[in-house]
Design a protein around this motif. Sequence first.
Motif, mmCIF file in Angstrom:
data_model
loop_
_atom_site.group_PDB
_atom_site.id
_atom_site.type_symbol
_atom_site.label_atom_id
_atom_site.label_comp_id
_atom_site.label_asym_id
_atom_site.label_seq_id
_atom_site.Cartn_x
_atom_site.Cartn_y
_atom_site.Cartn_z
ATOM 1 N N SER A 101 1.123 -1.170 -0.134
ATOM 2 C CA SER A 101 -0.152 0.127 0.044
ATOM 3 C C SER A 101 0.878 1.286 0.000
ATOM 4 O O SER A 101 2.137 1.016 0.232
ATOM 5 C CB SER A 101 -0.955 0.064 1.256
ATOM 6 N N GLY A 102 0.202 2.343 -0.036
ATOM 7 C CA GLY A 102 0.929 3.529 -0.133
ATOM 8 C C GLY A 102 1.541 3.976 1.213
ATOM 9 O O GLY A 102 2.603 4.420 1.206
ATOM 10 N N ASN A 106 5.642 4.581 1.947
ATOM 11 C CA ASN A 106 6.149 5.824 2.787
ATOM 12 C C ASN A 106 6.649 5.256 4.135
ATOM 13 O O ASN A 106 7.790 5.933 4.230
ATOM 14 C CB ASN A 106 4.896 6.737 2.757
ATOM 15 N N PHE A 135 -0.468 14.609 2.018
ATOM 16 C CA PHE A 135 -1.103 13.350 2.346
ATOM 17 C C PHE A 135 -0.166 11.958 2.379
ATOM 18 O O PHE A 135 0.244 11.853 1.049
ATOM 19 C CB PHE A 135 -2.443 12.961 1.738
ATOM 20 N N HIS A 136 0.060 11.327 3.338
ATOM 21 C CA HIS A 136 1.078 10.318 2.914
ATOM 22 C C HIS A 136 0.701 8.919 3.529
ATOM 23 O O HIS A 136 1.418 8.216 3.385
ATOM 24 C CB HIS A 136 2.652 10.676 3.614
ATOM 25 N N GLU A 187 4.703 15.451 -2.265
ATOM 26 C CA GLU A 187 4.235 15.019 -3.557
ATOM 27 C C GLU A 187 4.281 15.851 -4.590
ATOM 28 O O GLU A 187 3.996 17.029 -4.516
ATOM 29 C CB GLU A 187 2.596 14.880 -3.080
ATOM 30 N N GLU A 192 -4.835 14.360 -2.271
ATOM 31 C CA GLU A 192 -5.909 14.666 -1.148
ATOM 32 C C GLU A 192 -5.604 16.091 -0.647
ATOM 33 O O GLU A 192 -6.987 16.554 -0.208
ATOM 34 C CB GLU A 192 -5.362 13.848 0.151
ATOM 35 N N ASP A 220 6.826 11.390 -3.018
ATOM 36 C CA ASP A 220 5.486 10.376 -3.056
ATOM 37 C C ASP A 220 4.579 10.482 -4.180
ATOM 38 O O ASP A 220 3.792 11.437 -4.185
ATOM 39 C CB ASP A 220 4.523 10.947 -1.560
ATOM 40 N N VAL A 222 2.416 8.242 -5.088
ATOM 41 C CA VAL A 222 1.345 7.139 -4.825
ATOM 42 C C VAL A 222 0.011 7.680 -5.677
ATOM 43 O O VAL A 222 -0.662 6.540 -6.230
ATOM 44 C CB VAL A 222 1.111 6.999 -3.258
ATOM 45 N N GLN A 223 -0.282 8.615 -5.650
ATOM 46 C CA GLN A 223 -1.436 9.182 -6.271
ATOM 47 C C GLN A 223 -0.946 9.718 -7.787
ATOM 48 O O GLN A 223 -1.622 9.456 -8.786
ATOM 49 C CB GLN A 223 -2.364 10.223 -5.829
#
Length: 395
Positions: A101-102, A106, A135-136, A187, A192, A220, A222-223
Amino acid sequence: MDYIQIGKDYIMNTYSRFPLVLVRGKGAVVYDDQGREYLDFVAGIAVNNLGHCHPSVVAAIKEQVENMIHCSNLYWNAPQAELARLLVENSFGDKVFFCNSGTEANEASIKLVRKYSKENYGENRYGIITMHQSFHGRTLGSLTATGQTKYHNGFAPLVEGFKYVPFNDIRALEAAIDENTCAVMLEPIQGEGGVYEVQENYLYQVRKLCDEKGLLLIFDEVQCGMGRSGKLFAYQHYGVQPDIMTLAKAIAGGLPLGAMIATDKVASAFKPGDHASTFGGNPVACAAGVAVMKELLGGVIDNAREMGDYLKAGLLQLKQIHPVISEIRGKGLMIGVEFNMQEVTGIVNKAMQKGLLLLSAGHRVVRMVPPLIITRTEIDKAIDVLDDVLKEMGV
Ligand SMILES: *Cc1c(COP(=O)(O)O)cnc(C)c1O
């Protein structure tokens, strides 16, 4: 069966959920248990980048589950090795650590920068600076890294050694660095927090500052990674490379998988036993990941870029008619539409009733993260629905 009621009876109440039971999806469309059809501009929150049930992903998963569903990381498996090679060959990095997962990716990055920095600069180098509105993730380290107090409330004491600075403010970052600092985490496009892009010059200066002070830079993605921004990785828009990048969400076409990519120099701080994950790099998830990478590089990213421009142009036209739209931000198919109103949930709910799934990011931003295989016709449809909703609301 009333699955909404059963869910309310038996599932812990951590999400405010929409009253929909989704049963099936194909491409950019999902269907609920009443047979209703929705155009999906949420895509599992930037997960279903190839749309729902993409044939290549389905085939890769089917083939792998017939052979092996899980094997321990005490052994090697082919899909994991293949995916690691694809990620490395298409990024700044040299080595990959897989997790699920994200937030885990992290966490891994927090441990890695600490291990590396303590080894190279001494025990006191553990501090990490992150950005406001970032958002992490939700586990304690990533939660602490997240620069939004609303997510921290109720969970103190958090992890030691984190500081937060305003995004895109190089002086604030410079002022926050002290003898304990070991890394900066950000990011390239905040998700988010409201879809805020990093400024190119800022990112360049962050890299320079990190190099001067011996700090590591973590992106990051992730998104914003995995083609979402119109390039495979968002940092590739800016000509600035991190030391570590984290990925999850879209990486395995909807199966749980996270990854941390690092340069050899940094990755070598991890030795056997320093970090691990039972499921991390699971062969089925990695087989899906290989299929995702091949599709992205085989033209889907180009579509994301083109359709992103098309969607933005449509939204800008809408802004002319509806002055309640105050700003349109983002890159590729990661778009934030900011509204001049207290709360956008009304828009999101009305759009859902009209067959369009939308996401909010904070109170005033509607986030659009449709599958990257989206078509012009589908974008036209989404713009029409949003136009109708705003007309109905008289704004
Ligand atoms: C979603 C997200 C995370 C957390 O990922 P999970 O898989 O939910 O743990 C971390 N960072 C960013 C930028 C995200 O968007």
